[in-house]
Design a protein around this motif. Sequence first.
Motif, PDB file in Angstrom:
ATOM      1  N   ILE A  64       0.865  -1.185   0.000  1.00 42.98           N
ATOM      2  CA  ILE A  64       0.000   0.000   0.000  1.00 42.98           C
ATOM      3  C   ILE A  64       0.899   1.231   0.000  1.00 42.98           C
ATOM      4  CG2 ILE A  64      -1.807   1.238   1.248  1.00 42.98           C
ATOM      5  CD1 ILE A  64      -2.617  -1.486   2.441  1.00 42.98           C
ATOM      6  N   ALA A  65       0.647   2.150  -0.922  1.00 43.19           N
ATOM      7  CA  ALA A  65       1.553   3.283  -1.139  1.00 43.19           C
ATOM      8  C   ALA A  65       1.682   4.173   0.090  1.00 43.19           C
ATOM      9  CB  ALA A  65       1.077   4.102  -2.332  1.00 43.19           C
ATOM     10  N   VAL A  66       0.575   4.453   0.781  1.00 42.76           N
ATOM     11  CA  VAL A  66       0.629   5.359   1.947  1.00 42.76           C
ATOM     12  C   VAL A  66       1.426   4.737   3.075  1.00 42.76           C
ATOM     13  CG1 VAL A  66      -0.787   6.532   3.670  1.00 42.76           C
ATOM     14  CG2 VAL A  66      -1.562   6.442   1.307  1.00 42.76           C
ATOM     15  N   ILE A  67       1.171   3.473   3.375  1.00 43.08           N
ATOM     16  CA  ILE A  67       1.903   2.805   4.466  1.00 43.08           C
ATOM     17  C   ILE A  67       3.369   2.632   4.092  1.00 43.08           C
ATOM     18  CG2 ILE A  67       2.061   0.682   5.814  1.00 43.08           C
ATOM     19  CD1 ILE A  67      -0.961   0.473   5.645  1.00 43.08           C
ATOM     20  N   SER A  68       3.646   2.334   2.841  1.00 42.32           N
ATOM     21  CA  SER A  68       5.033   2.208   2.390  1.00 42.32           C
ATOM     22  C   SER A  68       5.777   3.535   2.513  1.00 42.32           C
ATOM     23  CB  SER A  68       5.063   1.718   0.948  1.00 42.32           C
ATOM     24  OG  SER A  68       6.380   1.636   0.488  1.00 42.32           O
TER      25      SER A  68
END
Length: 104
Positions: A64-68
Amino acid sequence: MRVDSGQGWYLADFMSFCSWRYCQLAASDVRKFWGWLFVSIGSVFFVGYFFIAVISKLLPPSNIAVISAMQNDWYYCFLVPLTLPIVVVAVYFHWLSMKMFKHA
């Protein structure tokens, strides 16, 4: 118009006292509301910061882009620890300026 109740006090004075007391209670309720609102907002921001700064680093890598992005960001991990010495210096200068103002 004042109405004597026969007990040495006037009913209108008592009613104005009651309305004053109601206003005081209402003002107290408003202050409690704003106090709890600020504490709640501060708690939400603290939990969010704690998740970004500590918890997200301990999670396994995510797709997931935000968590990454949170896992790869190191800015917020150092924000509070590096801000604390500046706060200590600011508090010291505030104390010093108040002492100079008081004894001037």
